[in-house]
Design a protein around this motif. Structure first.
Motif, PDB file in Angstrom:
ATOM      1  N   GLY A   1      82.675  16.134  21.125  1.00  0.00           N
ATOM      2  CA  GLY A   1      82.158  15.120  20.228  1.00  0.00           C
ATOM      3  C   GLY A   1      81.344  15.748  19.116  1.00  0.00           C
ATOM      4  O   GLY A   1      81.248  16.957  18.983  1.00  0.00           O
ATOM      5  N   GLU A   2      80.778  14.892  18.279  1.00  0.00           N
ATOM      6  CA  GLU A   2      79.984  15.375  17.158  1.00  0.00           C
ATOM      7  C   GLU A   2      78.727  16.058  17.653  1.00  0.00           C
ATOM      8  O   GLU A   2      78.090  15.605  18.580  1.00  0.00           O
ATOM      9  N   GLY A   3      78.371  17.164  17.033  1.00  0.00           N
ATOM     10  CA  GLY A   3      77.137  17.850  17.373  1.00  0.00           C
ATOM     11  C   GLY A   3      77.243  18.797  18.549  1.00  0.00           C
ATOM     12  O   GLY A   3      76.268  19.433  18.908  1.00  0.00           O
ATOM     13  N   ALA A   4      78.417  18.899  19.174  1.00  0.00           N
ATOM     14  CA  ALA A   4      78.540  19.793  20.324  1.00  0.00           C
ATOM     15  C   ALA A   4      78.354  21.243  19.902  1.00  0.00           C
ATOM     16  O   ALA A   4      77.695  22.014  20.576  1.00  0.00           O
ATOM     17  N   GLY A   5      78.928  21.627  18.761  1.00  0.00           N
ATOM     18  CA  GLY A   5      78.756  22.986  18.262  1.00  0.00           C
ATOM     19  C   GLY A   5      77.313  23.255  17.875  1.00  0.00           C
ATOM     20  O   GLY A   5      76.785  24.332  18.068  1.00  0.00           O
ATOM     21  N   ARG A   6      76.678  22.245  17.321  1.00  0.00           N
ATOM     22  CA  ARG A   6      75.281  22.386  16.924  1.00  0.00           C
ATOM     23  C   ARG A   6      74.399  22.581  18.150  1.00  0.00           C
ATOM     24  O   ARG A   6      73.450  23.347  18.113  1.00  0.00           O
ATOM     25  N   LEU A   7      74.718  21.923  19.231  1.00  0.00           N
ATOM     26  CA  LEU A   7      73.943  22.050  20.452  1.00  0.00           C
ATOM     27  C   LEU A   7      73.969  23.496  20.948  1.00  0.00           C
ATOM     28  O   LEU A   7      72.936  24.058  21.302  1.00  0.00           O
ATOM     29  N   SER A   8      75.136  24.135  20.903  1.00  0.00           N
ATOM     30  CA  SER A   8      75.210  25.510  21.373  1.00  0.00           C
ATOM     31  C   SER A   8      74.477  26.454  20.417  1.00  0.00           C
ATOM     32  O   SER A   8      73.860  27.413  20.852  1.00  0.00           O
ATOM     33  N   LEU A   9      74.517  26.160  19.105  1.00  0.00           N
ATOM     34  CA  LEU A   9      73.807  26.983  18.140  1.00  0.00           C
ATOM     35  C   LEU A   9      72.303  26.894  18.363  1.00  0.00           C
ATOM     36  O   LEU A   9      71.592  27.892  18.330  1.00  0.00           O
ATOM     37  N   VAL A  10      71.814  25.705  18.628  1.00  0.00           N
ATOM     38  CA  VAL A  10      70.388  25.520  18.890  1.00  0.00           C
ATOM     39  C   VAL A  10      69.995  26.272  20.152  1.00  0.00           C
ATOM     40  O   VAL A  10      68.957  26.929  20.194  1.00  0.00           O
ATOM     41  N   ASN A  11      70.812  26.220  21.185  1.00  0.00           N
ATOM     42  CA  ASN A  11      70.506  26.943  22.425  1.00  0.00           C
ATOM     43  C   ASN A  11      70.468  28.442  22.175  1.00  0.00           C
ATOM     44  O   ASN A  11      69.612  29.138  22.709  1.00  0.00           O
ATOM     45  N   LEU A  12      71.377  28.957  21.345  1.00  0.00           N
ATOM     46  CA  LEU A  12      71.385  30.385  21.046  1.00  0.00           C
ATOM     47  C   LEU A  12      70.152  30.780  20.252  1.00  0.00           C
ATOM     48  O   LEU A  12      69.595  31.851  20.437  1.00  0.00           O
ATOM     49  N   MET A  13      69.691  29.915  19.352  1.00  0.00           N
ATOM     50  CA  MET A  13      68.504  30.221  18.565  1.00  0.00           C
ATOM     51  C   MET A  13      67.272  30.315  19.460  1.00  0.00           C
ATOM     52  O   MET A  13      66.400  31.139  19.232  1.00  0.00           O
ATOM     53  N   HIS A  14      67.209  29.493  20.485  1.00  0.00           N
ATOM     54  CA  HIS A  14      66.063  29.540  21.390  1.00  0.00           C
ATOM     55  C   HIS A  14      66.054  30.812  22.225  1.00  0.00           C
ATOM     56  O   HIS A  14      65.005  31.261  22.674  1.00  0.00           O
ATOM     57  N   LEU A  15      67.235  31.408  22.429  1.00  0.00           N
ATOM     58  CA  LEU A  15      67.332  32.627  23.224  1.00  0.00           C
ATOM     59  C   LEU A  15      67.100  33.892  22.400  1.00  0.00           C
ATOM     60  O   LEU A  15      67.020  34.980  22.964  1.00  0.00           O
ATOM     61  N   ALA A  16      66.998  33.755  21.079  1.00  0.00           N
ATOM     62  CA  ALA A  16      66.826  34.918  20.208  1.00  0.00           C
ATOM     63  C   ALA A  16      65.502  35.612  20.497  1.00  0.00           C
ATOM     64  O   ALA A  16      64.505  34.961  20.793  1.00  0.00           O
ATOM     65  N   PRO A  17      65.455  36.948  20.411  1.00  0.00           N
ATOM     66  CA  PRO A  17      64.180  37.647  20.605  1.00  0.00           C
ATOM     67  C   PRO A  17      63.207  37.289  19.494  1.00  0.00           C
ATOM     68  O   PRO A  17      63.615  37.018  18.363  1.00  0.00           O
ATOM     69  N   ARG A  18      61.940  37.273  19.802  1.00  0.00           N
ATOM     70  CA  ARG A  18      60.907  36.875  18.852  1.00  0.00           C
ATOM     71  C   ARG A  18      60.307  38.080  18.161  1.00  0.00           C
ATOM     72  O   ARG A  18      60.332  39.201  18.660  1.00  0.00           O
ATOM     73  N   CYS A  19      59.721  37.851  17.001  1.00  0.00           N
ATOM     74  CA  CYS A  19      59.169  38.907  16.156  1.00  0.00           C
ATOM     75  C   CYS A  19      58.007  39.624  16.836  1.00  0.00           C
ATOM     76  O   CYS A  19      58.037  40.828  17.035  1.00  0.00           O
ATOM     77  N   GLY A  20      56.966  38.915  17.185  1.00  0.00           N
ATOM     78  CA  GLY A  20      55.839  39.503  17.894  1.00  0.00           C
ATOM     79  C   GLY A  20      54.820  40.207  17.032  1.00  0.00           C
ATOM     80  O   GLY A  20      53.838  40.732  17.536  1.00  0.00           O
ATOM     81  N   ALA A  21      55.010  40.248  15.688  1.00  0.00           N
ATOM     82  CA  ALA A  21      54.020  40.875  14.813  1.00  0.00           C
ATOM     83  C   ALA A  21      52.734  40.057  14.864  1.00  0.00           C
ATOM     84  O   ALA A  21      52.759  38.849  15.005  1.00  0.00           O
ATOM     85  N   LYS A  22      51.611  40.736  14.737  1.00  0.00           N
ATOM     86  CA  LYS A  22      50.336  40.026  14.782  1.00  0.00           C
ATOM     87  C   LYS A  22      50.112  39.315  13.451  1.00  0.00           C
ATOM     88  O   LYS A  22      50.149  39.934  12.388  1.00  0.00           O
ATOM     89  N   THR A  23      49.887  38.006  13.505  1.00  0.00           N
ATOM     90  CA  THR A  23      49.669  37.221  12.298  1.00  0.00           C
ATOM     91  C   THR A  23      48.202  37.263  11.885  1.00  0.00           C
ATOM     92  O   THR A  23      47.371  37.841  12.585  1.00  0.00           O
ATOM     93  N   ARG A  24      47.890  36.610  10.773  1.00  0.00           N
ATOM     94  CA  ARG A  24      46.499  36.571  10.317  1.00  0.00           C
ATOM     95  C   ARG A  24      45.621  35.789  11.293  1.00  0.00           C
ATOM     96  O   ARG A  24      44.413  35.949  11.311  1.00  0.00           O
TER      97      ARG A  24
END
Length: 107
Positions: free
Chosen positions: A22-45
């Motif tokens: 259905g509509e948005g099924a591809g978007r759902l998997s893209l959102v899940n992949l974005m949440h699994l991406a490694p984070r930057c971790g640089a110290k902010t201000r």
């Protein structure tokens, strides 16, 4: 009038995104992949680690230098002085130390 089939979220919640249709099924998997991406971790201000996703193949996000290829090598860098500490010279010194150690071991 469009007649698209809308499936309730309760039916698709237990299925992996690839099986959802259905509509948005591809978007759902893209959102899940974005949440699994490694984070930057640089110290902010604010002195907390940055939570933005890191650039693919890098450890930092686009705002903390992940897109930057780094400083130019050798004489193209404005801070280049004499070349005594270049990678090539460091490797040559390492090889000389290894040879000297082999000679010392024999005697």
């Amino acid at each position: 009038m469009s007649t698209s089939k809308v499936t309730p979220m309760s039916e698709t919640a237990d299925k992996p995104p690839s099986e959802c249709s259905g509509e948005g099924a591809g978007r759902l998997s893209l959102v899940n992949l974005m949440h699994l991406a490694p984070r930057c971790g640089a110290k902010t201000r604010a002195h907390v680690p940055c939570q933005a996703p890191a650039i693919r193949g890098k450890r930092r996000c686009r705002m903390h230098g992940g897109k930057s290829p780094g400083a130019p090598r050798g004489s193209k860098n404005g801070n280049y002085r004499h070349g005594l500490f270049t990678l090539e010279l460091a490797e040559a010194r390492k090889r000389l130390r290894a040879i000297r150690a082999m000679i010392d071991d024999r005697s």
